[in-house]
Enzyme design. Structure first.
Site, short mmCIF file in Angstrom:
data_model
loop_
_atom_site.label_atom_id
_atom_site.label_comp_id
_atom_site.label_asym_id
_atom_site.label_seq_id
_atom_site.Cartn_x
_atom_site.Cartn_y
_atom_site.Cartn_z
N GLY A 1 1.19 -9.34 4.22
CA GLY A 1 -0.18 -8.91 4.50
C GLY A 1 -0.28 -7.73 5.44
O GLY A 1 -1.31 -7.52 6.06
N GLU B 1 13.72 -0.09 7.30
CA GLU B 1 13.98 0.55 6.01
C GLU B 1 13.70 2.04 6.12
O GLU B 1 12.87 2.47 6.92
CB GLU B 1 13.06 -0.02 4.92
N HIS C 1 2.85 1.53 -5.14
CA HIS C 1 3.19 0.11 -5.00
C HIS C 1 2.96 -0.57 -6.35
O HIS C 1 1.82 -0.72 -6.80
CB HIS C 1 2.31 -0.52 -3.93
N ARG D 1 4.27 -17.15 -4.88
CA ARG D 1 2.96 -17.82 -4.95
C ARG D 1 2.06 -17.07 -5.92
O ARG D 1 2.45 -16.04 -6.45
CB ARG D 1 2.32 -17.80 -3.56
#
Length: 498
Positions: free
Chosen positions: A166, A202, A210, A294
């Protein structure tokens, strides 16, 4: 065998979404009534409501594994669906359900542990040659280690919470002198959100897209992908608008990414619903980002283009049914865009704008699906997420979906609070968005204004500002110049606007 009953360990629109499918499948649904939302809209959709025992809570019941298990056992409920957020990616809840003989609607606790840990997930992906972004080796637990590995990777870099999600615990660092402050902020946010301050580093890819692949697998090694979703319209690393399919993916690229997502599922023995996320650079090179174990907030756009009820498939595969879908059976039909209607003030940097919804209405339209957990008169609780509704708008093509979206959003009304609707109106009209030239920096780099105003609204605002200025002039010069309360020119303009 399908469960006869299901406890939804969640609230709002996703609770309603799960209940609707469960009822269609003949499964009895249970909802939790919390003290914060005693009259919540989602409670009306449950077959039975369980009142939460306040004395046993130190926080939201949706985060209390012992209480959730206790309610399920007390009411002889056969399964638990965690929805998204809260404990949906917590391996401990899945393990407790397994130990207590309660069906967990999701993957095994081993899969959640492996894929929920970004470091472990990347190691597994690397083993089967899925491309990875250059990153740190192992969890970073102190600043000196962060400094050493950042120098080795090369700036700019991205700090990411190991247990994150999130957009929490994430910071872009472009220079070494910015690292210490950014590291402290990211760690503090990670500890606050996940009770875990471990970090990953990273290499930061400038202007990526995305792209996520929806996967579905059973417990017998069968798996399919249901194509991609583009989630590049974000602010603070949190998604605002998602669409399916992506405007940039070719059939070849779609197959490559989909095949690797399935390969990863099979390699780790993954079952039920999941999402494999990638970053796509400007040269169409893609890199594994993470896997969500999920159902996603944005799952309706995939349902819209595939015609598949993802919650039904999630329940069936979790219950041990063999997957009946084959990749050759699936195809993309049309285009879908999802808008997250959040209670946020876009003019104040998307700051939360909680309050009472005085009015909320959306037009009746064959191209519109509304998922919401709120009705007019509802107080938006401050302890939960700011999303109040999702509008899923479809069209035969992307252009048609955009046209339908503009028409539907223009006819939508939410009063009493500020929402992200004005942001979507300006985004839909931006030439780069229309052309599909978007990436994760679109909001901060491309939008000179984050909200849309009709011409008459702009004129009205200008009139108000001008009248305020003239009022100030009148106060200063009223003894010298006869200035009326309202400019006659302004009065004429107000008459035209009205």
């Amino acid at each position: 065998m399908l469960p006869k009953s299901i406890l939804i360990a969640n609230r709002g629109e996703i609770a309603i979404r799960i209940m609707r499918t469960a009822k269609n499948m003949g499964i009895k649904t249970y909802a939790l009534q919390t003290p914060q939302e005693a009259n919540a809209h989602y409670l009306k959709f449950a077959d039975e409501v369980i009142k939460v025992r306040e004395e046993n809570l130190s926080g939201p019941v949706f985060l209390n594994i012992d209480e959730l298990i206790s309610y399920a056992k007390e009411h002889k409920i056969e399964s638990i669906h965690p929805g998204y957020g809260f404990l949906s990616e917590n391996p401990e809840l899945a393990k407790r359900c397994e130990d207590e003989g309660i069906l967990f609607i999701g993957p095994s606790h081993e899969s959640i542990h492996a894929m929920g840990n970004k470091n472990v997930a990347k190691e597994l992906a690397s083993t089967i040659n899925i491309p990875l972004i250059k990153g740190s080796k192992g969890a970073i637990l102190n600043f000196m280690e962060a400094k050493r590995q950042a120098a080795e990777i090369g700036y700019p870099i991205m700090l990411k919470a190991l247990a994150g999600g999130g957009g929490k615990g994430m910071r872009v660092v472009r220079k070494e002198k910015e690292l210490e402050t950014s590291y402290k902020l990211a760690v503090n946010e990670a500890v606050s959100s996940f009770n875990n301050g471990a970090m990953l580093i990273e290499k930061y890819i400038e202007h990526p897209r995305h792209i996520e692949i929806q996967v579905l697998a059973d417990k017998y090694g069968n798996a399919v992908h249901l194509f991609e979703r583009e989630c590049s319209i974000q602010r603070k690393h949190q998604k605002l608008l998602e669409e399916a399919p992506s405007a940039v993916l070719t059939e070849k690229l779609r197959k490559q990414m989909g095949d690797l997502a399935i390969k990863l599922c099979k390699y780790v023995g993954y079952s039920t619903l999941g999402t494999v996320e990638f970053l796509l650079d400007s040269q169409n090179n893609f890199y594994f980002l993470e896997m969500n174990t999920r159902v996603q907030v944005e799952h309706p756009v995939t349902e819209a283009i595939s015609g598949i009820d993802l919650i039904e498939q999630q329940i069936r595969t979790a219950a041990g049914e063999k997957l009946q879908l084959k990749q050759s059976d699936l195809s993309i039909n049309g285009w879908a865009i999802e808008f997250r209607i959040n209670a946020e003030d876009v003019q104040a940097g998307f700051a939360p704008n909680f309050g009472i919804i005085d009015e909320m209405s959306f037009p009746e339209d064959p191209n519109l699906r509304v998922d919401t957990g709120f009705v007019p008169g509802t107080v938006i609780p401050t302890m939960y997420d700011s999303m109040i509704a999702k509008l899923i708008i479809t069209g035969k093509t992307r252009s048609e979906a955009i046209e339908n979206s503009i028409r539907i959003l223009d006819a939508s009304t939410v009063k009493g609070i500020k929402t992200t609707i004005p942001f979507f109106k300006t985004t839909l009209r931006h030439p780069d968005f229309v052309r599909g030239k978007i990436d994760t920096s679109f909001v901060q780099d491309k939008l000179t204004q984050t909200f849309y105003q009709e011409k008459n609204e702009e004129m009205a605002a200008a009139m108000i500002a001008l009248q305020a200025y003239l009022d100030e002039v009148r106060k200063i010069e009223e003894d010298e110049v006869g200035v009326t309360n309202a400019s006659p020119w302004i009065s004429r303009m107000w008459h035209k606007l009205s």
